[in-house]
Design an enzyme around this catalytic site. Structure first.
Site, PDB file in Angstrom:
ATOM      1  CB  ILE A  51      -0.983   0.015   1.194  1.00 28.77           C
ATOM      2  CG1 ILE A  51      -0.251  -0.216   2.520  1.00 28.77           C
ATOM      3  CG2 ILE A  51      -2.079  -1.017   1.003  1.00 28.77           C
ATOM      4  CD1 ILE A  51      -1.155  -0.144   3.741  1.00 28.77           C
ATOM      5  N   GLY A  54       8.680   3.786  -0.284  1.00 23.59           N
ATOM      6  CA  GLY A  54       9.616   4.893  -0.329  1.00 23.59           C
ATOM      7  C   GLY A  54      10.934   4.371  -0.860  1.00 23.59           C
ATOM      8  CG  PHE A  56      16.419   3.826   1.940  1.00 26.74           C
ATOM      9  CD1 PHE A  56      17.456   3.023   1.498  1.00 26.74           C
ATOM     10  CD2 PHE A  56      16.529   5.197   1.790  1.00 26.74           C
ATOM     11  CE1 PHE A  56      18.586   3.578   0.921  1.00 26.74           C
ATOM     12  CE2 PHE A  56      17.659   5.765   1.219  1.00 26.74           C
ATOM     13  CZ  PHE A  56      18.692   4.951   0.779  1.00 26.74           C
ATOM     14  CE  LYS A  74       8.231   3.468   6.577  1.00 30.31           C
ATOM     15  NZ  LYS A  74       8.020   4.908   6.774  1.00 30.31           N
ATOM     16  CG  ASP A 172       7.298  14.856   7.769  1.00 30.37           C
ATOM     17  OD1 ASP A 172       7.145  15.963   7.226  1.00 30.37           O
ATOM     18  OD2 ASP A 172       7.373  13.788   7.144  1.00 30.37           O
TER      19      ASP A 172
END
EC number: 2.7.11.34
Length: 313
Positions: A51, A54, A56, A74, A172
């Site tokens: 889904i 990135g 890395f 992840k 972030d």
């Protein structure tokens, strides 16, 4: 992780996932000098589909076979992208994030290292995110009603206040990291790890390498602090009202963007559509001097007052 490839929503139940049922695997200190606690292994998950990805990392929707909970998994190539010190810091940060427990924060359920990858098990929120909502209103050529702005912003402030009270910075905050469930509950994701996975979540990138949410102190490389999160909250509140970043420009380069940020040069919000209180809070948060910005307690209090007032009118 945001509502675009490489940034995905996470949400779902977080009750005791794998914390007592998972098999214990002895760490190999030579291969994994910075191993996290081995509560789960990849064998405990049935991966359904990718889904997000990135540079890395890859993110999968998965089912934990121990309790049948749907989660986000992840997988980060931690040994390729970090040195030993960064890995240690990352592991320590994940330990802090696991301690966060708030209805408006994506829950970090577990983490383990296997096959030279860091695996992070997260609550899965499979609805949309705030950036998608902003794009929708922009496409419809409609402004987001102020009542709706406060409905979501107050939940976001509650999440950030919980983090700050535990001395954790988000680092972030941007619309793509604010997930919204089908029932209208905000879930703040991508907590605190952006600096470790810098290639994918350094800042709010609407154009590659263009950090629209970067605060002046970060431009000057003076480090990130709790007031930097406040700057980002101000930018996000502005974007919910204006449907674009305060410092957005069609033909800007990085130098001109940094100049605009340093000078706090952004178009005013329309007074006929948004209250003075909203515009005032934006101005207080998007302040070049971090010491002059309010703390999260104040921002949350204003958001609560405005949410209550707007809901009653």
């Amino acid at each position: 992780m945001a509502g675009q490839p490489g940034h995905m929503p996470h949400g779902g139940s977080s009750n005791n996932l794998c914390h007592t049922l998972g098999p214990v695997h002895p760490p190999d200190p030579q291969r994994h000098p910075n191993t996290l606690s081995f509560r789960c292994s990849l064998a405990d998950f049935q991966i359904e589909k990718k889904i997000g990805r990135g540079q890395f990392s890859e993110v999968y929707k998965a089912t934990c076979l121990l309790d049948r909970k749907t989660v986000a998994l992840k997988k980060v190539q931690i040994f390729e992208m970090m040195d030993a010190k960064a890995r240690q810091d990352c592991v320590k940060e994940i330990g802090l994030l696991k301690q966060l427990n708030h209805p408006n924060i994506i829950k970090y359920l577990d983490s383990f290292i296997e096959d030279n990858e860091l695996n992070i098990v997260l609550e899965l929120a499979d609805a949309g995110d705030l950036s998608q909502m902003i794009k929708y209103f922009k496409k419809q050529k409609r402004l987001i009603p102020e009542r709706t702005v406060w409905k979501y912003f107050v939940q976001l402030c509650s999440a950030v206040e919980h983090m700050h009270s535990r001395r954790v910075m988000h680092r972030d905050i941007k619309p793509a990291n604010v997930f919204i469930t089908a029932t209208g509950v905000v879930k703040l994701g991508d907590l605190g790890l952006g600096r470790f996975f810098s290639s994918e979540t350094t800042a709010a990138h609407s154009l590659v390498g263009t950090p629209y949410y970067m605060s002046p102190e970060r431009i000057h490389e003076n480090g990130y602090n709790f007031k930097s999160d406040i700057w980002s909250l101000g930018c996000l509140l502005y974007e919910m009202a204006a449907l674009q970043s305060p410092f957005y420009g069609d033909k800007m380069n990085l130098f001109s963007l940094c100049q605009k940020i340093e000078q706090c040069d952004y178009p005013p919000l329309p007074g006929e559509h948004y209250s003075e209180k909203l515009r005032e809070l934006v101005s207080m948060c998007i302040c070049p001097d971090p010491h002059q910005r309010p703390d999260i307690g104040y921002v949350h209090q204003v958001a609560k007052q405005m949410h209550i007032w707007m809901s009653s009118t």
